[in-house]
Write a protein that holds these residues in place. Structure first.
Motif, short mmCIF file in Angstrom:
data_model
loop_
_atom_site.label_atom_id
_atom_site.label_comp_id
_atom_site.label_asym_id
_atom_site.label_seq_id
_atom_site.Cartn_x
_atom_site.Cartn_y
_atom_site.Cartn_z
N GLN A 1 0.89 -1.11 0.05
CA GLN A 1 0.00 -0.09 0.08
C GLN A 1 0.82 1.34 -0.07
O GLN A 1 0.51 2.24 -0.69
CB GLN A 1 -1.05 0.00 1.24
CG GLN A 1 -1.84 -0.97 0.98
CD GLN A 1 -2.69 -1.18 2.38
OE1 GLN A 1 -2.26 -1.09 3.53
NE2 GLN A 1 -3.95 -1.56 2.41
N ALA A 2 1.86 1.27 0.77
CA ALA A 2 2.83 2.47 0.89
C ALA A 2 3.46 2.74 -0.23
O ALA A 2 3.69 3.80 -0.93
CB ALA A 2 3.73 2.16 2.01
N LEU A 3 3.92 1.56 -0.98
CA LEU A 3 4.64 1.80 -2.27
C LEU A 3 3.72 2.15 -3.40
O LEU A 3 4.18 3.04 -4.28
CB LEU A 3 5.50 0.48 -2.58
CG LEU A 3 6.40 0.54 -3.68
CD1 LEU A 3 7.38 1.67 -3.67
CD2 LEU A 3 6.95 -0.68 -3.99
N LEU A 4 2.57 1.82 -3.41
CA LEU A 4 1.64 2.13 -4.48
C LEU A 4 1.31 3.68 -4.42
O LEU A 4 1.21 4.32 -5.26
CB LEU A 4 0.44 1.34 -4.63
CG LEU A 4 0.69 -0.07 -5.10
CD1 LEU A 4 -0.60 -0.89 -4.99
CD2 LEU A 4 0.81 -0.03 -6.50
N ARG A 5 1.13 4.08 -3.08
CA ARG A 5 0.79 5.52 -2.72
C ARG A 5 2.05 6.40 -3.38
O ARG A 5 1.63 7.33 -3.85
CB ARG A 5 0.51 5.50 -1.17
CG ARG A 5 -0.97 5.45 -0.90
CD ARG A 5 -1.07 5.83 0.47
NE ARG A 5 0.00 5.57 1.39
CZ ARG A 5 -0.49 4.17 2.34
NH1 ARG A 5 -1.51 3.75 2.12
NH2 ARG A 5 0.46 3.91 3.10
N ARG A 6 3.32 5.99 -3.11
CA ARG A 6 4.27 6.76 -3.45
C ARG A 6 4.40 6.73 -5.20
O ARG A 6 4.74 7.75 -5.99
CB ARG A 6 5.73 6.10 -3.02
CG ARG A 6 5.90 6.41 -1.49
CD ARG A 6 7.23 6.48 -1.07
NE ARG A 6 8.07 4.94 -1.45
CZ ARG A 6 8.06 3.91 -0.83
NH1 ARG A 6 7.61 3.77 0.29
NH2 ARG A 6 8.70 2.96 -1.26
N ALA A 7 4.11 5.63 -5.66
CA ALA A 7 3.97 5.52 -7.35
C ALA A 7 2.96 6.37 -7.75
O ALA A 7 3.18 7.03 -8.80
CB ALA A 7 3.98 3.84 -7.51
N ALA A 8 1.81 6.37 -7.02
CA ALA A 8 0.93 7.22 -7.70
C ALA A 8 1.17 8.71 -7.37
O ALA A 8 0.79 9.39 -8.25
CB ALA A 8 -0.51 6.88 -6.74
N TYR A 9 1.89 9.11 -6.39
CA TYR A 9 2.09 10.36 -5.93
C TYR A 9 3.29 10.76 -7.22
O TYR A 9 3.05 11.72 -7.92
CB TYR A 9 2.66 10.54 -4.88
CG TYR A 9 3.45 11.91 -4.53
CD1 TYR A 9 2.63 13.12 -4.40
CD2 TYR A 9 4.96 12.08 -4.63
CE1 TYR A 9 3.15 14.53 -4.32
CE2 TYR A 9 5.46 13.39 -4.37
CZ TYR A 9 4.52 14.29 -4.12
OH TYR A 9 5.16 15.75 -3.95
N ASN A 10 4.02 10.18 -7.61
CA ASN A 10 5.07 10.28 -8.44
C ASN A 10 4.72 10.24 -9.92
O ASN A 10 5.00 11.06 -10.84
CB ASN A 10 6.39 9.29 -8.59
CG ASN A 10 7.12 9.45 -7.16
OD1 ASN A 10 7.19 10.49 -6.60
ND2 ASN A 10 7.66 8.26 -6.71
N HIS A 11 3.39 9.54 -10.16
CA HIS A 11 2.89 9.40 -11.61
C HIS A 11 2.20 10.69 -11.74
O HIS A 11 2.26 11.36 -12.88
CB HIS A 11 1.87 8.26 -11.61
CG HIS A 11 1.21 8.11 -12.90
ND1 HIS A 11 1.70 7.87 -14.08
CD2 HIS A 11 0.33 8.57 -13.26
CE1 HIS A 11 0.96 7.76 -15.06
NE2 HIS A 11 -0.20 8.18 -14.62
N ASP A 12 1.62 11.42 -10.69
CA ASP A 12 0.90 12.73 -10.98
C ASP A 12 1.83 13.80 -11.05
O ASP A 12 1.28 14.86 -11.57
CB ASP A 12 0.06 12.66 -9.53
CG ASP A 12 -1.24 11.83 -9.46
OD1 ASP A 12 -1.47 11.10 -10.69
OD2 ASP A 12 -1.72 11.57 -8.47
N LYS A 13 3.02 13.65 -10.43
CA LYS A 13 3.81 14.78 -10.81
C LYS A 13 4.36 14.99 -12.31
O LYS A 13 4.40 14.01 -12.77
CB LYS A 13 5.19 14.42 -9.90
CG LYS A 13 5.01 14.64 -8.54
CD LYS A 13 6.31 14.82 -7.60
CE LYS A 13 6.91 13.73 -7.79
NZ LYS A 13 8.38 13.81 -7.01
N PRO A 14 4.87 16.15 -12.64
CA PRO A 14 5.16 16.25 -13.99
C PRO A 14 6.56 15.26 -14.14
O PRO A 14 7.38 15.32 -13.25
CB PRO A 14 5.72 17.65 -14.09
CG PRO A 14 4.77 18.49 -13.09
CD PRO A 14 4.63 17.35 -11.94
N ALA A 15 6.60 14.86 -15.38
CA ALA A 15 7.91 13.90 -15.56
C ALA A 15 9.23 14.77 -15.44
O ALA A 15 9.39 15.92 -15.73
CB ALA A 15 7.97 13.46 -16.94
N PRO A 16 10.34 14.20 -14.87
CA PRO A 16 11.50 14.96 -14.46
C PRO A 16 11.89 15.38 -15.82
O PRO A 16 11.73 14.89 -16.98
CB PRO A 16 12.52 13.92 -14.05
CG PRO A 16 11.58 12.90 -13.46
CD PRO A 16 10.48 12.77 -14.24
#
Length: 232
Positions: free
Chosen positions: A120-135
């Motif tokens: 659950q924690a890793l998926l939350r982080r992945a969802a957050y990073n996915h929503d951010k603009p690509a580096p």
């Protein structure tokens, strides 16, 4: 990660012990996840390509193919979150160094509830990073073909340059000494000088600068070595 996203997520359980795989699946189902189970290392990559999961629970010791090899190949074409499962305590330092591209690890024996919490924690982080603009760096590396692109432009790298850049890129912020980079660059353990590594780094910087001259992705750390920094 919201409840709907969790219910839509599919977790691939790569585990050759059927009872343990079934137990993990039961706990994940109870938390709203879908699951798939793969028991042989040779079947993992084809299964991921056929039906990409949202996260992979990857056992280190598998029949057919080792989990570390699978993870390295996987990182050549996918950024799916990976939690490595290991019973080999001596492997922890290497896993924590993210040398194989894993996002997290957990040691056997473990509590299934802890596994669910990690998922659950890793998926939350992945969802957050996915929503951010690509580096803005947009560096993409393919280990299978030894090809790299930067901001959509191909980089003409030698095999040694590719391995050096890959080691730095997969461990952003980590400082590598020249000796450590030698070990990454030369698989035959040949003896080379610090100046040789410096020359390869200089060539890498030149090729990156040709694409994006306004930011230094590979930084020199005086007296220590080099590290990779994502462009903000």
């Amino acid at each position: 990660m919201n409840e709907k996203a969790a219910n839509d997520a599919c977790i691939m359980i790569v585990e050759d012990e059927p009872k343990l795989a079934a137990l993990l699946a039961d706990y994940l189902h109870a938390s709203g996840f879908r699951t798939s189970i793969v028991g042989n290392g040779l079947d993992v990559i084809p299964a991921i390509k056929a039906a990409p999961p949202d996260l992979v629970l990857l056992d280190l010791m598998l029949p057919g193919r080792d989990g570390t090899e699978i993870c390295r190949e996987l990182r050549g074409f996918s950024h799916v979150p990976v939690i490595m499962v290991t019973a080999k305590v001596e492997e922890i330092d290497r896993l924590l160094g993210l040398e194989i591209g894993a996002d997290d690890y957990i040691c056997k024996p473990f509590s299934p509830r802890e596994v669910v919490a990690r998922v659950q924690a890793l998926l939350r982080r992945a969802a957050y990073n996915h929503d951010k603009p690509a580096p803005a760096s947009s560096l993409v590396m393919n280990e299978d073909t030894h090809e790299a692109t930067f901001k959509g432009q191909p980089l003409d790298l030698t095999p040694v340059e590719f391995r050096l850049l890959q080691a730095l890129y997969q461990n952003p912020g980590r400082v590598f000494s020249r000796e450590q980079l030698m070990g990454k660059a030369y698989s035959d353990y040949r003896i080379v000088t610090d100046r040789t590594v410096d020359t390869h780094i200089k060539n890498l910087r030149r090729k990156l600068d040709q694409v994006s001259p306004d930011y230094e992705l590979i930084r020199s750390i005086y007296g220590l070595g080099y590290k990779f920094e994502q462009q903000p």
